[in-house]
Design a protein around this motif. Sequence first.
Motif: not given
Length: 403
Positions: A189, A233, A262
């Motif tokens: 991200d 994701n 993450k």
Amino acid sequence: MINGIELEDAIALMAQHITPLGTEKVNLFQSLGRTLAYDITAPMPQPPFDRSPLDGYALRAEDIAGASKEHPVTLTVVDTIYAGDVPMIPVKEGQAVRIMTGSMLPPGCNCVLMQEETDMGNPDVAIYSSLKPYANYCYRGEDYRFGDLLIPAGARINAAAIGVLSSAGIVENIAVLRRPSIAVLSTGDEVVIPGTGVELPAGKIYGSNANMIAARLCELGFAEVRIEHAGDNADLVSSAIRQLAVKSEVVITTGGVSVGAKDILHDAIELLHAEKLFWHVKMKPGTPAIFSLYGNVPLLSLSGNPFAAAATFELLARPLLSAMTDEDWLYPRQIAGVVQTPFPKESRGRRFIRGRIANGKVFLPDEHSSGSLSSMVGCNCLVDLPAGTPPLVGGEQVNVWKL
């Protein structure tokens, strides 16, 4: 799945699950940099006829014996031949033919005298020098003969090889070892793709890994490389890999391979129902590298730290690609060197550090952080420090993986 594996065992495990891609036929310029699959032999002699290596006069050596500036010999010029012409008039006693470089030699002559050794007269030419029979005489097949080996299987096609193939008229259906199409997927991200016109927000970085790896692949001769990016994701990453694998035979990812909140590559691999073969290679940097198989597509997942990505590409991706293509030169070559620069850290585990080797001497940069890429510029090797290596003071022999 093996959790924690030695580098050499990881390389061997990848190779065990790879089937070489075989061969393909390409045209002349597509073959540049590629590895030849089969021997190429000459379909014709080169040159295809006896020819002149210089501008001058084709004549008989016995007719100009003893000729000098003081005692010239005069011959009658019976023809002029340019490159590409077919000689129609044979050279007889007391005669000469004006000839240009590369021209087919006329019958009857046995040498060529350079024009500087004459008065360049016409129809009679004064000869100021003598020659031995077959001096300045380029024979048919002097470069290579019909059936001679031009380029052996396993050779990489370079510019000289392109020239040789061209001289033999070979410009199509050149069999080379096939190379895979490759996709590079960066994740994170925090990553902003450079060149998109997006101003860099606070907390973000421009992505370097995908461009760096794609550029390295191009340096190694892999022309078909796609670049994509996905955020942190698992659904997005697995979807991206799924789509890339449709048109790619290898997928290399960077980022998301460790154990942070993450580090979503593990979840993405599960969503793909891919077979994870190893995770964690016993080395620094790039310890958390993962190798999986998504169907028949190898999936190599590297650390997101820039130097770690660069180093593990050399140590894992290159051997993987070598196994797929059967091109041994892709496997990094290891040589010995003597380090000239101190390295202050003890290596409790196996460690690779960047360096530059020249004439057997290894020089190290000042910066060795996995997140630092700038000190990699100008480096041409990775120094392999075994587990238990104390700080380097200079003068020690080290093992080096050449880039």
